[in-house]
Design a protein around this motif. Structure first.
Motif, PDB file in Angstrom:
ATOM      1  N   MET A  72     -55.211  51.847  74.065  1.00  0.00           N
ATOM      2  CA  MET A  72     -54.112  51.464  73.172  1.00  0.00           C
ATOM      3  C   MET A  72     -52.774  51.680  73.880  1.00  0.00           C
ATOM      4  N   GLY A  73     -51.841  50.826  73.554  1.00  0.00           N
ATOM      5  CA  GLY A  73     -50.527  50.940  74.166  1.00  0.00           C
ATOM      6  C   GLY A  73     -49.409  50.780  73.153  1.00  0.00           C
ATOM      7  N   TRP A  74     -48.259  51.285  73.517  1.00  0.00           N
ATOM      8  CA  TRP A  74     -47.026  51.043  72.778  1.00  0.00           C
ATOM      9  C   TRP A  74     -46.049  50.331  73.713  1.00  0.00           C
ATOM     10  N   PHE A  75     -45.398  49.320  73.169  1.00  0.00           N
ATOM     11  CA  PHE A  75     -44.393  48.555  73.882  1.00  0.00           C
ATOM     12  C   PHE A  75     -43.153  48.465  73.008  1.00  0.00           C
ATOM     13  N   ARG A  76     -42.041  48.056  73.589  1.00  0.00           N
ATOM     14  CA  ARG A  76     -40.826  47.863  72.812  1.00  0.00           C
ATOM     15  C   ARG A  76     -40.043  46.684  73.353  1.00  0.00           C
ATOM     16  N   GLN A  77     -39.246  46.100  72.471  1.00  0.00           N
ATOM     17  CA  GLN A  77     -38.433  44.946  72.855  1.00  0.00           C
ATOM     18  C   GLN A  77     -37.062  45.074  72.221  1.00  0.00           C
ATOM     19  N   ALA A  78     -36.065  45.186  73.067  1.00  0.00           N
ATOM     20  CA  ALA A  78     -34.678  45.239  72.607  1.00  0.00           C
ATOM     21  C   ALA A  78     -34.119  43.824  72.549  1.00  0.00           C
ATOM     22  N   PRO A  79     -33.079  43.591  71.766  1.00  0.00           N
ATOM     23  CA  PRO A  79     -32.501  42.248  71.657  1.00  0.00           C
ATOM     24  C   PRO A  79     -32.109  41.684  73.014  1.00  0.00           C
ATOM     25  N   GLY A  80     -32.549  40.469  73.295  1.00  0.00           N
ATOM     26  CA  GLY A  80     -32.188  39.811  74.535  1.00  0.00           C
ATOM     27  C   GLY A  80     -32.951  40.283  75.756  1.00  0.00           C
ATOM     28  N   LYS A  81     -33.922  41.164  75.538  1.00  0.00           N
ATOM     29  CA  LYS A  81     -34.689  41.690  76.663  1.00  0.00           C
ATOM     30  C   LYS A  81     -36.174  41.376  76.496  1.00  0.00           C
ATOM     31  N   GLU A  82     -36.907  41.476  77.587  1.00  0.00           N
ATOM     32  CA  GLU A  82     -38.338  41.262  77.539  1.00  0.00           C
ATOM     33  C   GLU A  82     -39.039  42.491  76.952  1.00  0.00           C
ATOM     34  N   ARG A  83     -40.233  42.247  76.433  1.00  0.00           N
ATOM     35  CA  ARG A  83     -41.036  43.355  75.936  1.00  0.00           C
ATOM     36  C   ARG A  83     -41.429  44.257  77.110  1.00  0.00           C
ATOM     37  N   GLU A  84     -41.269  45.566  76.921  1.00  0.00           N
ATOM     38  CA  GLU A  84     -41.550  46.488  78.004  1.00  0.00           C
ATOM     39  C   GLU A  84     -42.526  47.569  77.581  1.00  0.00           C
ATOM     40  N   PHE A  85     -43.234  48.083  78.565  1.00  0.00           N
ATOM     41  CA  PHE A  85     -44.221  49.126  78.349  1.00  0.00           C
ATOM     42  C   PHE A  85     -43.546  50.447  78.013  1.00  0.00           C
TER      43      PHE A  85
END
Length: 125
Positions: free
Chosen positions: A34-47
Motif C-alpha cells: 500500500m502507498g500514500w501519494f499526494r498532489q498539490a495544485p499545478g503539480k504532479e502526483r508524488e510519492f
C-alpha cells in the motif's frame, strides 16, 4: 482491483497533526503493498510513503521522513498515515493506493492499480 475509501484530512495549523485512513471495501488488502501519494495544485502526483505486506517494510520520501508514519491493520483492512509536525508545503490532496499482487511497495504512481478518492489536507502558516 480493490475499492479504497479514505477518511481524515482537513485544515490544520503548521506544527499540528492529522491522521488519514484508507479502508478496503468488499475485498481485503492481503498480499498487497500500500502507498500514500499526494498532489498539490499545478503539480504532479508524488510519492509519500509505502508499506509492504504484512507491514514490516516501510519507506518514505525524504521530505516527510521523521514526521509521517505509515501503518496498516490487517484485521481491519485499513492503512493509516499519521502526519505530525505538518508544514504548509504538505498541503495537497492525499491519495492511498494498492499494489495488487505485490508484497513490496513502490514509489511509482504507475505501479499501483487501485486508488482512493483523495482527501484534502491544508496546512496554514
Amino acid at each position: 482491483q480493490v475499492q479504497l475509501v479514505q477518511s481524515g484530512g482537513g485544515l490544520v495549523q503548521a506544527g499540528g497533526s492529522l491522521r488519514l485512513s484508507c479502508a478496503a471495501s468488499g475485498r481485503t488488502l492481503s498480499w498487497k503493498a500500500m502507498g500514500w501519494f499526494r498532489q498539490a495544485p499545478g503539480k504532479e502526483r508524488e510519492f509519500v510513503a509505502f508499506i509492504g505486506w504484512p507491514g514490516s517494510t516501510t519507506y518514505y520520501t525524504d521530505s516527510v521522513t521523521g514526521r509521517f508514519t505509515i501503518s496498516r491493520d490487517n484485521v481491519k483492512n485499513t492503512v493509516y498515515l499519521q502526519m505530525n509536525s505538518l508544514k504548509p508545503d504538505d498541503t495537497a490532496v492525499y491519495y492511498c493506493a494498492a499494489r495488487s499482487g505485490y508484497v513490496s511497495g513502490s514509489t511509482a504512481v504507475a505501479d499501483y492499480d487501485s486508488w482512493g478518492q483523495g482527501t484534502q489536507v491544508t496546512v496554514s502558516s
